[in-house]
Design a protein around this motif. Structure first.
Motif, mmCIF file in Angstrom:
data_model
loop_
_atom_site.group_PDB
_atom_site.id
_atom_site.type_symbol
_atom_site.label_atom_id
_atom_site.label_comp_id
_atom_site.label_asym_id
_atom_site.label_seq_id
_atom_site.Cartn_x
_atom_site.Cartn_y
_atom_site.Cartn_z
ATOM 1 N N GLY A 7 18.819 -96.028 13.538
ATOM 2 C CA GLY A 7 17.843 -96.217 12.465
ATOM 3 C C GLY A 7 16.431 -95.813 12.821
ATOM 4 N N GLU A 8 16.157 -95.551 14.110
ATOM 5 C CA GLU A 8 14.821 -95.161 14.526
ATOM 6 C C GLU A 8 14.696 -93.639 14.502
ATOM 7 O OE1 GLU A 8 13.752 -98.809 17.602
ATOM 8 O OE2 GLU A 8 14.364 -96.851 18.355
ATOM 9 N N THR A 9 13.518 -93.175 14.211
ATOM 10 C CA THR A 9 13.261 -91.739 14.178
ATOM 11 C C THR A 9 12.582 -91.316 15.463
ATOM 12 O OG1 THR A 9 11.147 -92.095 13.090
ATOM 13 C CG2 THR A 9 13.068 -91.739 11.677
ATOM 14 N N HIS A 10 12.886 -90.130 15.864
ATOM 15 C CA HIS A 10 12.377 -89.620 17.140
ATOM 16 C C HIS A 10 11.218 -88.661 16.855
ATOM 17 C CE1 HIS A 10 13.421 -88.440 21.455
ATOM 18 N NE2 HIS A 10 12.240 -87.923 21.162
ATOM 19 N N LYS A 11 10.059 -88.999 17.402
ATOM 20 C CA LYS A 11 8.893 -88.127 17.257
ATOM 21 C C LYS A 11 8.620 -87.449 18.580
ATOM 22 C CE LYS A 11 3.956 -88.071 16.263
ATOM 23 N NZ LYS A 11 2.762 -88.854 15.887
ATOM 24 N N ARG A 12 8.613 -86.131 18.590
ATOM 25 C CA ARG A 12 8.325 -85.354 19.785
ATOM 26 C C ARG A 12 6.819 -85.199 19.934
ATOM 27 N NH1 ARG A 12 11.950 -84.508 23.893
ATOM 28 N NH2 ARG A 12 14.034 -84.295 23.008
ATOM 29 N N TRP A 13 6.292 -85.803 20.993
ATOM 30 C CA TRP A 13 4.852 -85.732 21.213
ATOM 31 C C TRP A 13 4.506 -84.433 21.931
ATOM 32 C CZ3 TRP A 13 1.270 -89.387 19.685
ATOM 33 C CH2 TRP A 13 1.797 -90.585 19.198
ATOM 34 N N PRO A 14 3.403 -83.787 21.552
ATOM 35 C CA PRO A 14 2.910 -82.643 22.330
ATOM 36 C C PRO A 14 2.556 -83.102 23.739
ATOM 37 C CG PRO A 14 1.803 -82.784 20.194
ATOM 38 C CD PRO A 14 2.575 -84.053 20.362
ATOM 39 N N THR A 15 2.646 -82.176 24.667
ATOM 40 C CA THR A 15 2.376 -82.522 26.063
ATOM 41 C C THR A 15 0.971 -83.079 26.243
ATOM 42 O OG1 THR A 15 3.878 -80.775 26.780
ATOM 43 C CG2 THR A 15 2.337 -81.626 28.423
ATOM 44 N N SER A 16 0.006 -82.528 25.511
ATOM 45 C CA SER A 16 -1.374 -82.979 25.655
ATOM 46 C C SER A 16 -1.548 -84.430 25.231
ATOM 47 C CB SER A 16 -2.308 -82.086 24.834
ATOM 48 O OG SER A 16 -1.930 -82.118 23.455
ATOM 49 N N GLU A 17 -0.706 -84.899 24.291
ATOM 50 C CA GLU A 17 -0.784 -86.287 23.854
ATOM 51 C C GLU A 17 0.124 -87.191 24.671
ATOM 52 O OE1 GLU A 17 -0.320 -86.812 19.671
ATOM 53 O OE2 GLU A 17 -1.274 -84.903 19.190
ATOM 54 N N LEU A 18 1.194 -86.635 25.200
ATOM 55 C CA LEU A 18 2.146 -87.444 25.961
ATOM 56 C C LEU A 18 1.638 -87.767 27.355
ATOM 57 C CD1 LEU A 18 4.980 -88.694 26.304
ATOM 58 C CD2 LEU A 18 5.777 -86.433 27.024
ATOM 59 N N LEU A 19 0.906 -86.835 27.963
ATOM 60 C CA LEU A 19 0.500 -87.004 29.354
ATOM 61 C C LEU A 19 -0.276 -88.283 29.620
ATOM 62 C CD1 LEU A 19 0.551 -85.780 32.161
ATOM 63 C CD2 LEU A 19 -1.507 -84.486 31.583
ATOM 64 N N PRO A 20 -1.293 -88.626 28.795
ATOM 65 C CA PRO A 20 -2.007 -89.881 29.076
ATOM 66 C C PRO A 20 -1.118 -91.105 28.987
ATOM 67 C CG PRO A 20 -3.262 -88.494 27.582
ATOM 68 C CD PRO A 20 -1.903 -87.889 27.676
ATOM 69 N N ARG A 21 -0.048 -91.023 28.193
ATOM 70 C CA ARG A 21 0.811 -92.184 28.011
ATOM 71 C C ARG A 21 1.737 -92.404 29.198
ATOM 72 N NH1 ARG A 21 0.951 -93.534 22.454
ATOM 73 N NH2 ARG A 21 -0.224 -92.044 21.196
ATOM 74 N N SER A 152 8.531 -94.651 23.804
ATOM 75 C CA SER A 152 9.554 -95.045 24.776
ATOM 76 C C SER A 152 10.644 -93.997 24.875
ATOM 77 C CB SER A 152 10.161 -96.394 24.380
ATOM 78 O OG SER A 152 9.174 -97.405 24.326
ATOM 79 N N ALA A 153 11.098 -93.514 23.729
ATOM 80 C CA ALA A 153 12.153 -92.500 23.727
ATOM 81 C C ALA A 153 11.680 -91.202 24.365
ATOM 82 C CB ALA A 153 12.613 -92.244 22.296
ATOM 83 N N THR A 154 10.436 -90.813 24.094
ATOM 84 C CA THR A 154 9.903 -89.574 24.661
ATOM 85 C C THR A 154 9.780 -89.671 26.180
ATOM 86 O OG1 THR A 154 8.666 -89.178 22.631
ATOM 87 C CG2 THR A 154 8.004 -87.928 24.564
ATOM 88 N N VAL A 155 9.286 -90.803 26.646
ATOM 89 C CA VAL A 155 9.146 -90.992 28.092
ATOM 90 C C VAL A 155 10.512 -91.002 28.767
ATOM 91 C CG1 VAL A 155 8.417 -92.611 29.862
ATOM 92 C CG2 VAL A 155 6.950 -92.205 27.903
#
Length: 243
Positions: A7-21, A152-155
């Motif tokens: 039921g959850e949707t997966h959002k692919r973060w750009p690398t520039s936004e994912l890196l700080p996380r 969480s899913a992206t990481v």
């Protein structure tokens, strides 16, 4: 192949936004693996020092050596023993306790390392048997830490690109353990503790050895005992500053 719950949707973060996380998690991984956390040294294994082991052995052995030996000296002086008796009792205690500390450090480090390796093998086998379940478990851990389901899913997907890294992260986050490096040696840590205990523990006795009058009965007003107290206090200050 996602670590999301139904039921959850997966959002692919750009690398520039994912890196700080993921920077904070990435630093914890590299610290656990003995790698430098500075950008200029990223991926390079630190070769100059192992603070978690060397510093621990120096401070732990040094503090115990100073306090134990000085306590023996103080008890001997309070018992009005001769200076030579203070030295004999002090050095006998120093050698015995140093061996005990070194062996204790060796066996404790070896047991801890064996336990971490055994737990990693279990986590690795679980991941190989059911990778999706392990990915969902790691994603749940990140959600409990405050990450959004998408983050969480992206990481988790990022870590899953390298199974070894994924298992190391899961082991750290799930059980609070890190895999020992191949260069880690329980014998080296035990030797550092032993030497630190001997060197610092000998300081309270050094005054009696150099300035002591061997056939003289010791008392709390002796210059040797007063100098021993001062040297002990100075050594404690040095250890505190080093720590």
């Amino acid at each position: 192949d996602s670590a999301l719950r139904p039921g959850e949707t997966h959002k692919r973060w750009p690398t520039s936004e994912l890196l700080p996380r993921v920077t904070r998690i990435d630093r914890r991984i590299r610290r656990a693996r003995g790698e430098c956390t500075r950008r200029c040294c990223r991926g390079r294994v630190r070769s100059t020092q192992r603070p978690a082991s060397s510093c621990k052995g120096i401070v732990y052995g040094g503090l115990d050596g100073i306090m134990t030996t000085f306590a023996i000296c103080a008890a001997s002086v309070g018992g009005t023993f001769e200076h030579k008796a203070v030295l004999l009792i002090g050095f006998a205690n120093l050698i015995g306790d140093a061996i005990s500390m070194g062996l204790g450090d060796y066996f404790s480090e070896k047991s801890e390392s064996s336990h971490a390796i055994a737990e990693r093998l279990k986590e690795e086998a679980a991941y190989m048997n059911n990778p999706m379940r392990e990915r969902m478990a790691l994603a749940q851990i990140f959600r409990e830490k405050g990450y959004s389901p998408q983050d969480s899913a992206t990481v988790v997907d990022l870590f899953a690109e390298n199974p070894d890294v994924f298992v190391n992260v899961l082991l750290m986050e799930h059980k609070g353990l890190s895999t020992p490096d191949e260069d880690d040696s329980p014998a080296k840590g035990a030797f550092i503790t032993f030497i630190s205990f001997i060197l610092f523990g000998a300081l309270p006795l050094l005054v009696f050895l150099v300035f002591g009058e061997f056939d003289t009965v010791a008392s709390v007003t002796d210059k040797q005992f007063i100098l021993s107290m001062c040297l002990t206090a100075f050594a404690l200050f040095v250890l505190g500053a080093f720590k």
